[in-house]
Design a protein around this motif. Structure first.
Motif, short mmCIF file in Angstrom:
data_model
loop_
_atom_site.label_atom_id
_atom_site.label_comp_id
_atom_site.label_asym_id
_atom_site.label_seq_id
_atom_site.Cartn_x
_atom_site.Cartn_y
_atom_site.Cartn_z
N SER A 30 0.80 -1.22 0.00
CA SER A 30 0.00 0.00 0.00
C SER A 30 0.83 1.27 0.00
O SER A 30 0.29 2.37 -0.12
N ASN A 74 -6.31 -2.18 -1.93
CA ASN A 74 -5.20 -2.42 -1.01
C ASN A 74 -5.50 -3.52 -0.01
O ASN A 74 -4.59 -4.17 0.49
N ASN A 77 -4.50 -6.45 -1.88
CA ASN A 77 -3.16 -6.37 -2.49
C ASN A 77 -3.22 -6.62 -4.00
O ASN A 77 -2.42 -7.38 -4.57
#
Length: 127
Positions: A30, A74, A77
């Motif tokens: 992130s 995020n 991922n």
């Protein structure tokens, strides 16, 4: 360290849509800006799109603006590249890359400024 794995490529007809995914491993995912690049046979790797760490800002190459959309999740991922109205000239191997979140356009459109790369996924658009 970040490892990236692309998926979602394939053979489509002109005008079709395709969504690419790039799954990342690494706890610092992130904090990176993420980009998509592509490389056609006999050509240099070129910038396609980029998204900031938060996902709040995006930037596109003129050749894909209005047709492609980059996004990221995020929590998962993962980043995505939604490609609509595909053209034969979009045929290439598509790569995702992670790099520093510089605000400079000249910086983040250059492939040399990205630290981590996926292995690429082939997109072929037939006419």
């Amino acid at each position: 360290q970040v490892q990236l794995v692309e998926s979602g490529g394939g053979l489509v007809q002109a005008g079709d849509s395709l969504r690419l995914s790039c799954a990342a491993s690494g706890r610092t995912f992130s904090t990176y800006a993420l980009g998509w690049f592509r490389q056609a046979p006999g050509k240099e790797r070129e910038f396609v799109a980029r998204i900031t760490p938060s996902g709040g800002s995006t930037y596109y190459a003129d050749s894909v603006k209005g047709r492609f959309t980059i996004s990221r999740d995020n929590a998962k991922n993962t980043i995505y590249l939604q490609m609509n109205s595909l053209r034969p000239e979009d045929t290439a191997v598509y790569y995702c890359a992670a790099g520093p979140p510089s605000p400079s356009v000249g910086f983040f459109v250059a492939s040399r400024n990205y630290d981590y790369w996926g292995q690429g996924t082939q997109v072929t658009v037939s006419s």
